[in-house]
Write a protein that holds these residues in place. Structure first.
Motif, PDB file in Angstrom:
ATOM      1  N   ASN A   1     -69.365  -3.156 -82.906  1.00 40.22           N
ATOM      2  CA  ASN A   1     -68.872  -3.748 -84.151  1.00 40.22           C
ATOM      3  C   ASN A   1     -69.582  -5.074 -84.384  1.00 40.22           C
ATOM      4  O   ASN A   1     -70.608  -5.359 -83.753  1.00 40.22           O
ATOM      5  CB  ASN A   1     -67.344  -3.906 -84.129  1.00 40.22           C
ATOM      6  N   GLU A   2     -69.055  -5.909 -85.270  1.00 41.90           N
ATOM      7  CA  GLU A   2     -69.728  -7.156 -85.640  1.00 41.90           C
ATOM      8  C   GLU A   2     -69.818  -8.151 -84.494  1.00 41.90           C
ATOM      9  O   GLU A   2     -70.625  -9.082 -84.536  1.00 41.90           O
ATOM     10  CB  GLU A   2     -69.012  -7.791 -86.840  1.00 41.90           C
ATOM     11  N   LYS A   3     -69.016  -7.978 -83.446  1.00 41.20           N
ATOM     12  CA  LYS A   3     -69.093  -8.864 -82.287  1.00 41.20           C
ATOM     13  C   LYS A   3     -70.226  -8.461 -81.348  1.00 41.20           C
ATOM     14  O   LYS A   3     -70.515  -9.171 -80.384  1.00 41.20           O
ATOM     15  CB  LYS A   3     -67.757  -8.888 -81.545  1.00 41.20           C
ATOM     16  N   SER A   4     -70.846  -7.342 -81.610  1.00 42.03           N
ATOM     17  CA  SER A   4     -71.986  -6.873 -80.809  1.00 42.03           C
ATOM     18  C   SER A   4     -73.240  -7.584 -81.307  1.00 42.03           C
ATOM     19  O   SER A   4     -73.749  -7.283 -82.381  1.00 42.03           O
ATOM     20  CB  SER A   4     -72.142  -5.358 -80.942  1.00 42.03           C
ATOM     21  N   ILE A   5     -73.722  -8.514 -80.522  1.00 47.17           N
ATOM     22  CA  ILE A   5     -74.873  -9.312 -80.928  1.00 47.17           C
ATOM     23  C   ILE A   5     -75.864  -9.428 -79.783  1.00 47.17           C
ATOM     24  O   ILE A   5     -75.480  -9.430 -78.602  1.00 47.17           O
ATOM     25  CB  ILE A   5     -74.422 -10.730 -81.390  1.00 47.17           C
ATOM     26  N   SER A   6     -77.141  -9.469 -80.123  1.00 39.60           N
ATOM     27  CA  SER A   6     -78.208  -9.771 -79.167  1.00 39.60           C
ATOM     28  C   SER A   6     -78.205  -8.803 -77.990  1.00 39.60           C
ATOM     29  O   SER A   6     -78.576  -7.652 -78.149  1.00 39.60           O
ATOM     30  CB  SER A   6     -78.058 -11.231 -78.705  1.00 39.60           C
ATOM     31  N   GLN A   7     -77.790  -9.246 -76.806  1.00 43.20           N
ATOM     32  CA  GLN A   7     -77.848  -8.358 -75.645  1.00 43.20           C
ATOM     33  C   GLN A   7     -77.031  -7.082 -75.864  1.00 43.20           C
ATOM     34  O   GLN A   7     -77.399  -6.020 -75.351  1.00 43.20           O
ATOM     35  CB  GLN A   7     -77.354  -9.080 -74.384  1.00 43.20           C
ATOM     36  N   SER A   8     -75.949  -7.171 -76.617  1.00 49.34           N
ATOM     37  CA  SER A   8     -75.164  -5.960 -76.924  1.00 49.34           C
ATOM     38  C   SER A   8     -76.010  -4.971 -77.711  1.00 49.34           C
ATOM     39  O   SER A   8     -76.038  -3.767 -77.407  1.00 49.34           O
ATOM     40  CB  SER A   8     -73.928  -6.324 -77.747  1.00 49.34           C
ATOM     41  N   GLU A   9     -76.699  -5.463 -78.737  1.00 47.85           N
ATOM     42  CA  GLU A   9     -77.520  -4.593 -79.577  1.00 47.85           C
ATOM     43  C   GLU A   9     -78.697  -4.044 -78.785  1.00 47.85           C
ATOM     44  O   GLU A   9     -79.058  -2.871 -78.898  1.00 47.85           O
ATOM     45  CB  GLU A   9     -77.991  -5.369 -80.804  1.00 47.85           C
ATOM     46  N   TRP A  10     -79.307  -4.902 -77.986  1.00 54.27           N
ATOM     47  CA  TRP A  10     -80.454  -4.515 -77.165  1.00 54.27           C
ATOM     48  C   TRP A  10     -80.052  -3.456 -76.137  1.00 54.27           C
ATOM     49  O   TRP A  10     -80.771  -2.477 -75.911  1.00 54.27           O
ATOM     50  CB  TRP A  10     -80.988  -5.775 -76.495  1.00 54.27           C
ATOM     51  N   THR A  11     -78.875  -3.641 -75.524  1.00 55.07           N
ATOM     52  CA  THR A  11     -78.381  -2.668 -74.535  1.00 55.07           C
ATOM     53  C   THR A  11     -78.049  -1.343 -75.214  1.00 55.07           C
ATOM     54  O   THR A  11     -78.283  -0.266 -74.648  1.00 55.07           O
ATOM     55  CB  THR A  11     -77.143  -3.231 -73.812  1.00 55.07           C
ATOM     56  N   ALA A  12     -77.537  -1.395 -76.428  1.00 54.33           N
ATOM     57  CA  ALA A  12     -77.273  -0.157 -77.179  1.00 54.33           C
ATOM     58  C   ALA A  12     -78.575   0.592 -77.436  1.00 54.33           C
ATOM     59  O   ALA A  12     -78.626   1.834 -77.323  1.00 54.33           O
ATOM     60  CB  ALA A  12     -76.570  -0.480 -78.495  1.00 54.33           C
ATOM     61  N   MET A  13     -79.646  -0.139 -77.791  1.00 47.14           N
ATOM     62  CA  MET A  13     -80.957   0.490 -77.970  1.00 47.14           C
ATOM     63  C   MET A  13     -81.388   1.187 -76.687  1.00 47.14           C
ATOM     64  O   MET A  13     -81.945   2.288 -76.709  1.00 47.14           O
ATOM     65  CB  MET A  13     -81.994  -0.563 -78.372  1.00 47.14           C
ATOM     66  N   CYS A  14     -81.124   0.526 -75.571  1.00 41.72           N
ATOM     67  CA  CYS A  14     -81.474   1.089 -74.267  1.00 41.72           C
ATOM     68  C   CYS A  14     -80.722   2.399 -74.021  1.00 41.72           C
ATOM     69  O   CYS A  14     -81.318   3.416 -73.651  1.00 41.72           O
ATOM     70  CB  CYS A  14     -81.144   0.067 -73.177  1.00 41.72           C
ATOM     71  N   PHE A  15     -79.415   2.389 -74.258  1.00 46.76           N
ATOM     72  CA  PHE A  15     -78.599   3.574 -73.983  1.00 46.76           C
ATOM     73  C   PHE A  15     -78.922   4.727 -74.935  1.00 46.76           C
ATOM     74  O   PHE A  15     -78.688   5.890 -74.610  1.00 46.76           O
ATOM     75  CB  PHE A  15     -77.115   3.228 -74.077  1.00 46.76           C
ATOM     76  N   GLN A  16     -79.447   4.404 -76.121  1.00 44.99           N
ATOM     77  CA  GLN A  16     -79.802   5.458 -77.071  1.00 44.99           C
ATOM     78  C   GLN A  16     -80.894   6.369 -76.544  1.00 44.99           C
ATOM     79  O   GLN A  16     -81.037   7.505 -77.003  1.00 44.99           O
ATOM     80  CB  GLN A  16     -80.230   4.839 -78.405  1.00 44.99           C
ATOM     81  N   THR A  17     -81.671   5.913 -75.575  1.00 47.49           N
ATOM     82  CA  THR A  17     -82.767   6.741 -75.047  1.00 47.49           C
ATOM     83  C   THR A  17     -82.262   7.865 -74.150  1.00 47.49           C
ATOM     84  O   THR A  17     -83.039   8.747 -73.783  1.00 47.49           O
ATOM     85  CB  THR A  17     -83.769   5.882 -74.249  1.00 47.49           C
ATOM     86  N   ALA A  18     -80.987   7.838 -73.796  1.00 48.84           N
ATOM     87  CA  ALA A  18     -80.466   8.867 -72.879  1.00 48.84           C
ATOM     88  C   ALA A  18     -80.507  10.254 -73.500  1.00 48.84           C
ATOM     89  O   ALA A  18     -80.519  11.258 -72.793  1.00 48.84           O
ATOM     90  CB  ALA A  18     -79.038   8.514 -72.456  1.00 48.84           C
ATOM     91  N   GLY A  19     -80.515  10.326 -74.830  1.00 50.44           N
ATOM     92  CA  GLY A  19     -80.636  11.626 -75.497  1.00 50.44           C
ATOM     93  C   GLY A  19     -79.312  12.271 -75.830  1.00 50.44           C
ATOM     94  O   GLY A  19     -79.235  13.139 -76.703  1.00 50.44           O
TER      95      GLY A  19
END
Length: 510
Positions: free
Chosen positions: A414-432
């Motif tokens: 949500n809106e509290k997800s900033i910086s490392q949160s967003e970057w970590t989400a990008m990372c987890f998206q690669t799991a498929g």
């Protein structure tokens, strides 16, 4: 100048009175031509060869003003173009790349107290900050308003500002135009500000439908005294509607998008300089006004508020139906082996990232991914050509792992997800097998560049962060696969509607 032979601030202060006296284009250009000549000859070193491994990112770069400025003579434009083509190639005296990512840091600067009664002193500060952003902010090209226009708007207000508060308000208005959720502006306490009071509403809240909804009680006894409960709806504070606050503060808060703006605004609105605050609530269709006493919970009520804000949370657990849950805001790398062992046989794991993670991306991605994958690429300032950025490096997640997690991966944002949160989400998206559920994130990624000026501290996103295919996350944030926003009704009923939607998706695939 770039070699440190001149005090560049003093050069500016010396030249400004001459600029003021110039009455024509010719006189103005002549002042600048003479200034350039007085600084000494420029050695011809062009053409400058760019290293083969350097790949420029040019969306921020624009020196067309050298030739298109209507106030410049042809001779002045020619001199400026010559400087660009034979620019300094040594170690910069005033700026350097900080840390391994090379985001900008100011060095060898003198931060004299700005004189708020002296126009040139104020202009020096504005020019310094504006130019740091002009040459070293990676997302200048994404601002809604062109940075040149912001300067044009700001200068008359700077001249009119006659006090510290007026001046810093002008700066906040300028900085708000950067459209970057990382960007903040903090004024250091001074003789005139040290007595300022900060009193706090005893709960956190979220702005929904131009109202503030209480989401978490921070001071139990204080909230109980005024019968404040989760789900209560605030419509006015000191006779001002929340809608008024939304409009009034818009040019004083810097945020990448509306979701981040409202999140920052809620924190500000729930703080007041007065002990006695009038709050209007909407309960059961009726408006009710309470005369409340707000407290400084960093003082006499500090322990109570701290206790209220730190209610016990599980780092990881089962939600039922063989579904795991991980609180990314509190789990740490040392806890990951136990989490993996406990949840590896689950049919799904919900990673709640509506918070700020603790650097656990690598350990978790090695558990989730069947192989190593690139998930982010970067731009950073290029100090051999100020204003230009270069593509520089990438980050990969996971490793070869045939025993990787096979269940569904759910990430809540949500809106509290900033910086490392967003970057970590990008990372987890690669799991498929990852599904993002929630709402728009803060839209600010990458290391921050921080600046301590005399009297205030400020920061902004220091490097550019992109998906491997070049897609932006700045301002946009991480786009959810399934969008869900909390409602006033849901909060009042004690529901976590985002998590509930995730559970439905896990069971139905829809």
């Amino acid at each position: 100048m770039a070699n440190g032979d001149f005090n560049w601030d003093q050069q500016l202060l010396d030249i400004l009175p001459k600029i003021d006296k110039a009455q024509t284009k010719a006189e103005f250009s002549l002042v600048l031509e003479n200034w350039i000549d007085d600084l000494g000859p420029i050695k011809e070193i062009g053409p400058i060869t760019v290293p083969k491994d350097v790949r420029f990112f040019d969306k921020n770069f624009d020196l067309r003003w050298i030739n298109s400025n209507k106030l410049f003579s042809k001779k002045l434009s020619k001199k400026l173009k010559f400087i660009e083509e034979n620019r300094f190639q040594g170690k910069q005296f005033y700026v350097e790349g900080k840390e391994h990512v090379e985001n900008v840091s100011l060095i060898n600067e003198r931060y004299d107290d700005p004189n708020f009664n002296d126009k040139n002193s104020k202009l020096r500060m504005i020019f310094m900050y504006w130019n740091v952003v002009e040459y070293f902010f990676p997302f200048k090209y994404l601002m809604s308003q062109k940075w040149d226009e912001t300067l044009t708007e700001t200068l008359p207000e700077v001249v009119k500002a006659e006090s510290q508060n007026d001046f810093y308000t002008v700066m906040k208005k300028m900085i708000s135009k950067m459209d970057d959720s990382h960007t903040e502006f903090f004024v250091y306490p001074s003789a005139s500000t040290s007595g300022e009071r900060r009193r706090f509403f005893p709960a956190d809240g979220k702005i929904i439908d131009e109202k503030i909804v209480v989401t978490e009680i921070l001071g139990d006894s204080l909230a109980e005294a005024y019968n404040i409960k989760v789900g209560d709806v605030i419509t006015k504070i000191n006779d001002k509607t929340i809608k008024d606050f939304i409009s009034e503060k818009r040019d004083l808060i810097c945020a990448s998008n509306e979701a981040a703006y409202l999140d920052k605004l809620a924190k500000i609105v729930l703080v007041n300089p007065s002990d006695n605050v009038k709050v209007e609530f909407l309960k059961d269709g009726k408006y009710e006004t309470k005369e409340m006493i707000w407290f400084d919970y960093h003082d006499s009520h500090r322990n109570e508020f701290k206790k209220g804000a730190m209610k016990k949370r599980d780092k990881f657990k089962f939600l039922g139906n063989n579904i795991g849950y991980v609180d990314m805001g509190i789990i740490k790398p040392k806890n990951i082996p136990a989490m993996i062992e406990a949840l590896k046989a689950s049919k799904a794991i919900v990673f709640d990232m509506r918070n700020y993670p603790n650097g656990t991306f690598r350990e978790i991605s090695q558990f989730l991914n069947p192989q190593e994958k690139e998930f982010a690429i970067y731009t950073r300032p290029y100090y051999g050509y100020p204003g230009k950025f270069i593509w520089d490096g990438s980050t990969k997640s996971g490793s070869e792992n045939k025993d990787n997690y096979k269940g569904k991966v759910i990430v809540l944002l949500n809106e509290k997800s900033i910086s490392q949160s967003e970057w970590t989400a990008m990372c987890f998206q690669t799991a498929g097998n990852t599904t993002i559920i929630g709402s728009q994130t803060a839209g600010a990624d990458g290391n921050v560049s921080q600046f301590d000026f005399k009297g205030f501290h400020t920061l902004f996103s220091g490097i550019g962060v992109y998906y491997p295919d070049g897609r932006e996350t700045q301002r946009i944030g991480i786009v959810p696969d399934i969008e869900v926003k909390p409602t006033i009704k849901g909060i009042k009923e004690g529901k976590d509607e985002v998590l509930d939607r995730a559970l439905v998706f896990i069971e139905t695939g829809k």
